[in-house]
Write a protein that holds these residues in place. Structure first.
Motif, short mmCIF file in Angstrom:
data_model
loop_
_atom_site.label_atom_id
_atom_site.label_comp_id
_atom_site.label_asym_id
_atom_site.label_seq_id
_atom_site.Cartn_x
_atom_site.Cartn_y
_atom_site.Cartn_z
N ALA A 105 28.31 45.15 54.26
CA ALA A 105 27.95 45.16 52.84
C ALA A 105 28.40 46.47 52.19
O ALA A 105 28.87 46.49 51.06
CB ALA A 105 26.46 44.98 52.68
N GLU A 106 28.25 47.55 52.95
CA GLU A 106 28.62 48.83 52.37
C GLU A 106 30.13 48.98 52.22
O GLU A 106 30.62 49.67 51.33
CB GLU A 106 28.04 49.97 53.22
N ALA A 107 30.89 48.33 53.10
CA ALA A 107 32.35 48.44 53.03
C ALA A 107 32.91 47.68 51.84
O ALA A 107 34.03 47.92 51.40
CB ALA A 107 32.97 47.89 54.32
N LEU A 108 32.11 46.75 51.29
CA LEU A 108 32.62 45.93 50.20
C LEU A 108 32.63 46.72 48.90
O LEU A 108 31.84 47.64 48.72
CB LEU A 108 31.73 44.70 50.03
N PRO A 109 33.51 46.36 47.98
CA PRO A 109 33.56 47.09 46.72
C PRO A 109 32.33 46.76 45.89
O PRO A 109 31.73 45.70 46.07
CB PRO A 109 34.82 46.52 46.06
N PRO A 110 31.95 47.65 44.99
CA PRO A 110 30.84 47.30 44.09
C PRO A 110 31.19 46.10 43.24
O PRO A 110 32.36 45.79 43.04
CB PRO A 110 30.66 48.56 43.24
N ALA A 111 30.14 45.43 42.73
CA ALA A 111 30.34 44.18 42.00
C ALA A 111 31.31 44.34 40.83
O ALA A 111 32.06 43.43 40.50
CB ALA A 111 29.00 43.68 41.48
N SER A 112 31.29 45.51 40.21
CA SER A 112 32.10 45.68 39.01
C SER A 112 33.55 46.04 39.34
O SER A 112 34.39 46.09 38.45
CB SER A 112 31.49 46.79 38.17
N SER A 113 33.84 46.27 40.61
CA SER A 113 35.18 46.75 40.97
C SER A 113 36.26 45.78 40.53
O SER A 113 36.30 44.64 40.93
CB SER A 113 35.23 46.95 42.48
N SER A 114 37.10 46.17 39.65
CA SER A 114 38.19 45.33 39.20
C SER A 114 39.37 46.23 38.96
O SER A 114 39.41 47.00 38.02
CB SER A 114 37.78 44.62 37.90
N SER A 115 40.30 46.16 39.85
CA SER A 115 41.42 47.07 39.71
C SER A 115 42.70 46.28 39.78
O SER A 115 42.70 45.11 40.12
CB SER A 115 41.37 48.10 40.84
N ALA A 116 43.78 46.95 39.45
CA ALA A 116 45.08 46.28 39.52
C ALA A 116 45.34 45.81 40.94
O ALA A 116 45.96 44.78 41.17
CB ALA A 116 46.15 47.25 39.06
N ALA A 117 44.81 46.58 41.91
CA ALA A 117 45.05 46.22 43.31
C ALA A 117 44.30 44.95 43.69
O ALA A 117 44.69 44.25 44.62
CB ALA A 117 44.61 47.37 44.21
N ARG A 118 43.20 44.67 43.01
CA ARG A 118 42.40 43.48 43.33
C ARG A 118 42.18 42.66 42.06
O ARG A 118 41.05 42.57 41.54
CB ARG A 118 41.05 43.88 43.93
N PRO A 119 43.22 42.04 41.56
CA PRO A 119 43.10 41.33 40.29
C PRO A 119 42.09 40.18 40.35
O PRO A 119 41.57 39.76 39.32
CB PRO A 119 44.52 40.82 40.03
N TRP A 120 41.81 39.68 41.56
CA TRP A 120 40.84 38.58 41.69
C TRP A 120 39.41 39.05 41.40
O TRP A 120 38.51 38.23 41.27
CB TRP A 120 40.91 37.96 43.09
N MET A 121 39.22 40.36 41.29
CA MET A 121 37.88 40.85 40.94
C MET A 121 37.64 40.82 39.44
O MET A 121 36.56 41.17 38.96
CB MET A 121 37.66 42.27 41.48
N ASN A 122 38.61 40.35 38.69
CA ASN A 122 38.46 40.23 37.24
C ASN A 122 37.61 39.00 36.93
O ASN A 122 38.06 37.86 37.06
CB ASN A 122 39.86 40.11 36.61
N THR A 123 36.39 39.24 36.50
CA THR A 123 35.44 38.14 36.31
C THR A 123 35.80 37.27 35.10
O THR A 123 35.20 36.21 34.90
CB THR A 123 34.00 38.68 36.12
#
Ligand code: NOJ
Length: 750
Positions: free
Chosen positions: A28-46
């Motif tokens: 759980a700690e290794a995972l990015p915070p819920a708000s993490s949305s970066s160019a590297a992880r575009p799928w984190m764009n809610t």
């Protein structure tokens, strides 16, 4: 020794569990915070849709990661000597995280009537009333609350997927899992289960619906072949799934152990692709019941997305064999991608990526108990109340005898994978560790104490009910008697008969003969036979009422709360009124051998569901001109109601009717609407097409609108693969139960 027995034995011991979750917390700690949305992880764009987000992830996956997502581990890890997977949370199923992409692991836990296995981790979980009981509320909001309790407590224990959501309709009431399902009617079962799933998913926990499909008995569940025609299938069990999936949009569908029309459910292209994806439009993923996968290529091509769990010897169909099948072109890469896509889109849709579970949360047992009690109050059905013995008057009652079913210490729960661990251990038989597979577990919600609290001036005495003569003697010297009768049900074990076990009929008859003011409270998995029904003054079906059960029961018996629930299943007069006089395959020899083991019998056999077809439950009784003991949809209240003024919209999609409270107390009535289709449907029974609840003060009348379900007014056209409304006249009937429909109206489809 079968898998079930191995696990049962293991689950009995509380070994190795103190170390739970350490590695998991690291994940759980290794995972990015819920708000993490970066160019590297575009799928984190809610702002992107779950499908688009999943597509972006699938493009990044290596073949090994694609394979990793489609199979997992589970209970097998509890077997001494087997490796404990890193990050596992001691749930029934686990798919490890893909931490480099910020995709959390999938932590699944059984949670049909509450979170299973809490005792492992020295935790608490709320036991809700059994699902069939909650269905008796006919209240989608109660179902939503039910699901949210489960979702909330799963999340607090570090799980992000429920594998509850049982919706198999009650074709066979002797089925050991009747208590985990939502009754015999597709509209009621689908509506309640769909709303339960909405509740689970409202907590950012993935929901599931199961066991797909026709897993309507436990006897030989891995070996039987359920045979049923397309139309009957679509208008019965599959309709319950369809309605449940439409409403609940679950992340997962769990395919069942049995075969359907000659093909295992988990490799059945008709079930998994034709019906589920094409007809129903299910967007989530299909996970096999535990050990229900039988092949690699056939299963993947048929539409299975996830094998759960890996087999005991570490081999699996969807591990290395699937990777090789993809490499050799037997399973196209596009198929594997679609499997991963469906899993990932479900994770995004439910919010488990954006809201990772926090291992540091705690359960609030008091909130859970209050929720469970409220649902229980809406789930208990008053079946008989002669001379208005109920409600009991706390001020005037002088002596009450409480008899049987360990009612001094607790209430019974259902067993198997739906078993919740009782806080403090089994109230009737305390021991260390979690519940043992097959044991009858009582929760510390004591009816004796709850009754004493309501009637502090009365003499309230308990008798265990083991000696009918002693119980009758106590009954004779008491003003009122409440005798508890029970039927323990569990996964893997059907009952050979609906008769109450252990001589309880004789106990009730002896007590009723000694005292005319006898009320029977039933703690049963589903319907039971009541040869003594006319001899007692009152009958309450309390199901397995959950951790708030005793309080709810006392509130109802003393009239602090009115009874409002109705039966979600028909109660027959005898076993031979059922379509199948015996559970298919359950001979006395099999029953004796099976004990707690669903793997008996172990040779293939056929269960002919075409005999009743879509005429399940009350439809069967009507078609066969049989009078049940208590009909579907029946339940009394402390007040009375009158029905009038039925109007049906010209398109048949809604109706309105007036319900008046003709009694002296406020109450909530469940109004039921049924349809008789045009004769071209070839049916000699009515179908429930709508229902609603209405709360009324004494003397008050309300006009209520009821939505009528289009699918329930349609037949399945096997040529068109679609539900169609037949031209002709539809008769709409409305009233208080399937056997009491005083109102009648018609509409026409041109
Ligand atoms: C088998 C049961 O049929 C299923 O309902 C349950 O979820 C799994 N075991 C996992 O415990």
């Amino acid at each position: 020794m079968s898998m079930t027995r191995v696990l049962g034995t293991m689950l009995a011991s509380s070994m190795l569990l103190a170390v739970a979750g350490a590695a998991w917390a690291e994940e759980a700690e290794a995972l990015p915070p819920a708000s993490s949305s970066s160019a590297a992880r575009p799928w984190m764009n809610t702002a992107l849709s779950p499908d688009t987000r999943a597509e972006l992830v699938v493009k990044q996956l290596t073949l090994a990661e694609k394979i990793q997502l489609v199979h997992g581990t589970g209970w097998a890890s509890l077997i001494p000597g087997n490796p404990i997977p890193e990050g596992w949370n001691y749930g029934a199923g686990y798919v490890p995280a893909i931490a480099r992409l910020g995709i959390p692991g999938i932590h699944m836990d059984d949670s049909a009537v509450g979170v299973r296995g809490a005792a492992y981790l020295s935790r608490y979980a709320t036991l809700l009333p059994s699902t069939v009981g909650a269905a008796a509320s006919f209240d989608p909001q109660a179902a939503f609350l039910y699901g949210s309790v489960i979702g909330r407590e799963l999340r607090a224990q570090g799980f992000n997927m429920s594998i509850g959501g049982g919706v198999d309709i009650t074709r066979e009431p002797r089925n050991g899992r009747t208590f985990e399902y939502a009754g015999e009617d597709p509209l009621l079962a689908g509506t309640m289960t769909g709303n339960l799933i909405r509740g689970v998913q409202s907590q950012h926990v993935m929901g599931d619906i199961k066991h797909y499909a026709f897993n309507d008995q436990e006897t030989g569940r891995s070996y039987y072949n359920a045979v049923i025609g397309d139309r009957a299938a679509q208008e019965s069990d599959l309709l319950a799934f369809r309605i449940g999936i439409d409403i609940g949009q679950p992340a997962g569908v769990m395919c069942s152990y049995n075969q359907v029309n000659g093909v295992y459910a988990c490799e059945n292209p008709w079930l998994l692709t034709r019906v589920l994806r094409k007809d129903i439009g299910f967007k989530g993923f299909v996970v096999s019941d535990w050990g229900g996968t039988h092949s690699t290529v056939a299963s993947a091509l048929a539409g299975l997305d996830m094998e759960m769990p890996s087999s005991l010897d570490g081999k699996s169909y969807f591990g290395t064999p699937l990777q090789q099948a993809v490499e050799h072109g037997q399973v196209p890469m596009a198929t594997l991608d679609a499997m991963d896509q469906r899993i990932l889109r479900s994770m995004f849709a439910a919010g488990v990526v954006d809201h990772p579970v926090e291992p540091r949360d705690v359960i609030d047992p008091f909130e859970g108990r209050d929720d469970a009690r409220r649902i229980a109050e809406q789930s208990m059905v008053l079946l008989r109340n002669q001379r208005q013995l109920l409600p009991l008057d706390a001020k005037s009652v002088q002596s009450i005898a409480i008899i049987g079913a360990h009612a001094d210490v607790g209430v019974l729960s259902g067993g198997g994978s739906a078993q919740v661990d009782a806080p403090g251990g089994n109230a009737a038989d305390p021991h260390t560790g979690g519940a043992k597979w097959g044991e009858a577990v009582y929760f510390p919600s004591s009816p004796l104490r709850a009754v004493r609290r309501h009637a502090p001036d009365a003499k309230v005495t308990f008798d265990p009910g083991t000696d009918p003569a002693a119980a009758a003697a106590l009954a004779r010297n008491s003003q009122v008697v409440i005798v508890f009768a029970q039927q323990h049900m569990l996964e893997g074990m059907d009952r050979p008969t609906l008769a109450l076990p252990d001589g309880q009929d004789a106990l009730i008859e002896a007590v009723a003969a000694a005292n005319p003011h006898t009320v029977v409270v039933l703690e049963t998995g589903g319907p039971v036979l009541m040869p003594w029904a006319d001899q007692v003054a009152g009958i309450v079906e309390a199901w397995y009422p959950g951790i708030g059960g005793a309080q709810a029961l006392a509130n109802l018996l003393f009239g602090d709360v009115d009874f409002s629930a109705k039966l979600p299943v028909t109660f027959p007069r005898s076993d031979d009124q059922l379509p199948y006089p015996q559970v298919t395959g359950l001979t006395p020899a099999v029953f004796a051998a099976a004990k707690t083991d669903a793997q008996v019998p172990t040779a293939q056999f056929t269960v002919n569901y075409d005999k009743a077809g879509a005429a399940v439950g009350y439809k069967w009784f009507e078609q066969q001109h049989l009078a049940p003991l208590f009909p579907f949809g029946f339940g009394l209240s402390y007040t009375t109601y009158a029905y009038s003024g039925l109007n049906v919209a010209a398109d048949g999609k809604s109706a309105s009717l007036t319900v008046r409270n003709t009694g002296k107390r406020a109450g909530t009535e469940i109004a039921e609407v049924y349809a008789v289709l045009p004769s071209a449907a070839g049916e000699s029974y009515k179908r429930m097409v709508g229902f609603t609840r209405v709360t009324l003060a004494p003397g008050e009348a309300k006009s209520v609108a009821v939505a009528l379900n289009d699918l329930c007014e349609s037949i399945y056209d096997t040529g068109k693969h679609a539900f169609v409304r037949l031209p002709g006249t539809y008769t709409i009937l409305a009233g208080s139960s399937s056997a009491d429909t005083p109102l009648k109206a018609t509409f026409r489809v041109p």
